[in-house]
Enzyme design. Structure first.
Site, PDB file in Angstrom:
ATOM      1  N   LYS A 187       0.805  -1.237   0.000  1.00  0.00           N
ATOM      2  CA  LYS A 187       0.000   0.000   0.000  1.00  0.00           C
ATOM      3  C   LYS A 187       0.832   1.279   0.000  1.00  0.00           C
ATOM      4  CE  LYS A 187      -3.834  -1.806   2.687  1.00  0.00           C
ATOM      5  NZ  LYS A 187      -4.728  -1.611   3.811  1.00  0.00           N
ATOM      6  N   ASP A 236      -9.970   2.372   2.717  1.00  0.00           N
ATOM      7  CA  ASP A 236      -9.893   1.915   4.117  1.00  0.00           C
ATOM      8  C   ASP A 236     -10.603   2.880   5.079  1.00  0.00           C
ATOM      9  OD1 ASP A 236      -8.531  -0.458   3.726  1.00  0.00           O
ATOM     10  OD2 ASP A 236      -6.545   0.428   4.001  1.00  0.00           O
TER      11      ASP A 236
HETATM   12  P1  NAP Z   1       1.938  -1.263   8.569  1.00  0.00           P
HETATM   13  O1  NAP Z   1       1.978  -0.080   7.660  1.00  0.00           O
HETATM   14  O2  NAP Z   1       2.939  -2.343   8.421  1.00  0.00           O
HETATM   15  O3  NAP Z   1       2.015  -0.689  10.099  1.00  0.00           O
HETATM   16  C1  NAP Z   1       2.101  -1.582  11.174  1.00  0.00           C
HETATM   17  C2  NAP Z   1       1.965  -0.845  12.507  1.00  0.00           C
HETATM   18  O4  NAP Z   1       1.902  -1.860  13.530  1.00  0.00           O
HETATM   19  C3  NAP Z   1       3.155   0.045  12.837  1.00  0.00           C
HETATM   20  O5  NAP Z   1       2.718   1.159  13.580  1.00  0.00           O
HETATM   21  C4  NAP Z   1       4.028  -0.893  13.726  1.00  0.00           C
HETATM   22  O6  NAP Z   1       4.805  -0.215  14.672  1.00  0.00           O
HETATM   23  C5  NAP Z   1       2.938  -1.638  14.485  1.00  0.00           C
HETATM   24  N1  NAP Z   1       3.402  -2.930  14.991  1.00  0.00           N
HETATM   25  C6  NAP Z   1       3.796  -3.995  14.255  1.00  0.00           C
HETATM   26  N2  NAP Z   1       4.114  -5.020  15.074  1.00  0.00           N
HETATM   27  C7  NAP Z   1       3.939  -4.567  16.343  1.00  0.00           C
HETATM   28  C8  NAP Z   1       4.115  -5.152  17.613  1.00  0.00           C
HETATM   29  N3  NAP Z   1       4.551  -6.424  17.759  1.00  0.00           N
HETATM   30  N4  NAP Z   1       3.843  -4.409  18.716  1.00  0.00           N
HETATM   31  C9  NAP Z   1       3.381  -3.152  18.577  1.00  0.00           C
HETATM   32  N5  NAP Z   1       3.194  -2.527  17.399  1.00  0.00           N
HETATM   33  C10 NAP Z   1       3.474  -3.235  16.286  1.00  0.00           C
HETATM   34  O7  NAP Z   1       0.523  -1.996   8.502  1.00  0.00           O
HETATM   35  P2  NAP Z   1      -0.907  -1.353   8.132  1.00  0.00           P
HETATM   36  O8  NAP Z   1      -1.178  -1.513   6.681  1.00  0.00           O
HETATM   37  O9  NAP Z   1      -0.983   0.009   8.741  1.00  0.00           O
HETATM   38  O10 NAP Z   1      -1.893  -2.375   8.894  1.00  0.00           O
HETATM   39  C11 NAP Z   1      -1.994  -2.380  10.302  1.00  0.00           C
HETATM   40  C12 NAP Z   1      -3.035  -3.402  10.720  1.00  0.00           C
HETATM   41  O11 NAP Z   1      -4.321  -3.030  10.264  1.00  0.00           O
HETATM   42  C13 NAP Z   1      -2.744  -4.794  10.139  1.00  0.00           C
HETATM   43  O12 NAP Z   1      -2.947  -5.725  11.170  1.00  0.00           O
HETATM   44  C14 NAP Z   1      -3.798  -4.967   9.068  1.00  0.00           C
HETATM   45  O13 NAP Z   1      -4.182  -6.325   8.926  1.00  0.00           O
HETATM   46  C15 NAP Z   1      -4.951  -4.136   9.620  1.00  0.00           C
HETATM   47  N6  NAP Z   1      -5.837  -3.614   8.544  1.00  0.00           N
HETATM   48  C16 NAP Z   1      -7.134  -4.030   8.536  1.00  0.00           C
HETATM   49  C17 NAP Z   1      -7.987  -3.542   7.567  1.00  0.00           C
HETATM   50  C18 NAP Z   1      -9.439  -4.001   7.545  1.00  0.00           C
HETATM   51  O14 NAP Z   1     -10.117  -3.792   6.528  1.00  0.00           O
HETATM   52  N7  NAP Z   1      -9.937  -4.580   8.615  1.00  0.00           N
HETATM   53  C19 NAP Z   1      -7.548  -2.636   6.600  1.00  0.00           C
HETATM   54  C20 NAP Z   1      -6.202  -2.218   6.655  1.00  0.00           C
HETATM   55  C21 NAP Z   1      -5.358  -2.728   7.636  1.00  0.00           C
HETATM   56  P3  NAP Z   1       6.361   0.140  14.432  1.00  0.00           P
HETATM   57  O15 NAP Z   1       6.363   1.498  13.804  1.00  0.00           O
HETATM   58  O16 NAP Z   1       6.905   0.113  15.792  1.00  0.00           O
HETATM   59  O17 NAP Z   1       6.915  -0.922  13.529  1.00  0.00           O
END
Ligand code: NAP
Length: 329
Positions: free
Chosen positions: A97, A132
């Site tokens: 993304k 989203d």
């Molecule tokens: P991303 O860009 O990779 O961001 C991940 C975030 O999670 C960062 O802030 C990261 O922190 C944090 N993180 C990762 N592992 C962690 C841990 N063990 N402890 C604490 N923080 C942690 O991912 P994204 O696209 O934003 O997606 C985030 C979540 O939203 C995912 O789980 C995804 O499946 C979900 N999502 C759901 C939908 C839906 O339609 N339901 C849509 C979009 C996303 P750091 O900066 O410290 O690495």
């Protein structure tokens, strides 16, 4: 090459290279690109909605949605090949993304977010947007009864692409003060710096940052909305990103993550405390429905709204995730 009628089939970059364009004109194919992507239920959701719509709109009869596992370094060429092979629309999921290859196609609003989840074919080009935030707002309203126009304070955990979409959507809807917490301080600092550039000019509220390991729960509004946009919770056995026993009884909780196995640790803990809580399945359905309406909008004689297809999509997703009975949406 896998069976094209199998919604669980995972295609690769090499499959795309040898993708056959059999019909004259542009074959109506759609795709989600991710890495990994095998867990995605998007083909089930979209193909069920397309089959349902085709009963009323025969021009949708041959449309199919496929999932492709693509490495980040393959993304630029994949997007070019999808154009050549006549794909009409693409969804992007983790980690694509925020890749510069897709950001290059972002429309003005989406550029601000720096995260694209939908590409719509526009002639020989792609137009990038992000559904989203829309999916989040719809689910929040329907699953938790929260209207952001009432100005609730929001607390968001995580600063990735999903967090940015959610924060912008909350600001645009008129939420109150925003708190944001993250594990890695440098990324939190970047987010704080981006905030003023991202927020609508009319928004007066400021942002307060906190360390995820030390959330200042005593300072949060009594009726705050607490949102998990970290990836913590994706793996079964992951702990909750927040100690829910620190939250007051009127706080509402929204976890962007959803599970095949039932509630995430955060949602389960919140519900055990009798707090209103929702997981990310509703958001997934609403963002998917919005993307599909964008892809077929250009077809003459078809006018559909996301709410026309969300229940079909939800039934298909619940069927695949073995959630019984399927949830209402
Ligand atoms: P991303 O860009 O990779 O961001 C991940 C975030 O999670 C960062 O802030 C990261 O922190 C944090 N993180 C990762 N592992 C962690 C841990 N063990 N402890 C604490 N923080 C942690 O991912 P994204 O696209 O934003 O997606 C985030 C979540 O939203 C995912 O789980 C995804 O499946 C979900 N999502 C759901 C939908 C839906 O339609 N339901 C849509 C979009 C996303 P750091 O900066 O410290 O690495």
């Amino acid at each position: 090459m896998p069976n094209p009628l199998d919604d669980r089939a995972v295609y690769t970059f090499d499959d795309l290279k040898s993708w056959e364009v059999k019909r004259p004109g542009l074959p109506p194919s759609l795709a989600v690109l991710g890495h990994p992507v095998a867990h995605s239920v998007s083909p089930q959701m979209h193909n069920a909605a397309l089959a349902e719509l085709a009963k009323k709109y025969p021009q949708l009869k041959d449309w199919r949605y496929f999932k492709f596992d693509v490495f980040p370094e393959q993304l630029p060429l994949t997007l070019e090949l999808l154009q050549q092979k006549g794909f009409r629309g693409v969804n992007l999921t983790v980690p694509h993304k925020t890749d510069s290859a897709v950001l290059a196609f972002a429309d003005l609003h989406t550029k601000k977010l720096q995260a694209v989840n939908t590409l719509v074919r526009e002639g020989q080009n792609w137009l990038g947007s992000n559904s989203d935030g829309y999916g989040f707002i719809q689910s929040l309203h329907r699953d938790l009864g929260v209207n952001l126009r009432d100005g609730p304070e929001i607390v968001i955990m995580g600063v990735g692409g999903a967090a940015r979409s959610v924060v912008i959507a909350c600001l645009e809807e008129g939420c109150g003060k925003v708190w944001v917490g993250n594990r890695t301080p440098e990324k939190l600092q970047n987010f704080v710096e981006q905030f003023n550039r991202m927020k609508p000019a009319s928004h007066l509220h400021t942002l307060e940052a906190f360390k995820l390991a030390a959330p200042p729960t005593e300072k949060w509004a009594k009726n705050a909305l607490v949102i998990n946009a970290t990836s913590l919770g994706l793996q079964s056995g992951d702990p909750s990103p927040l100690n829910v026993s620190l939250l007051g009884p009127q706080v509402k909780v929204f976890d962007l993550i959803y599970h095949r196995q039932g509630a995430t640790a955060l949602v389960a803990a919140a519900r055990a405390r009798k707090l209103s809580a929702a997981d990310g399945l509703g958001m997934l359905i609403w963002q998917g429905a919005k993307s599909l309406t964008l892809w077929i909008k250009a077809l003459e004689g078809i006018e559909i709204k996301p709410e026309d297809i969300t229940q079909t999509m939800m039934n298909a997703a619940c069927g695949e995730l073995a959630i019984s009975p399927p949830r209402n949406v």
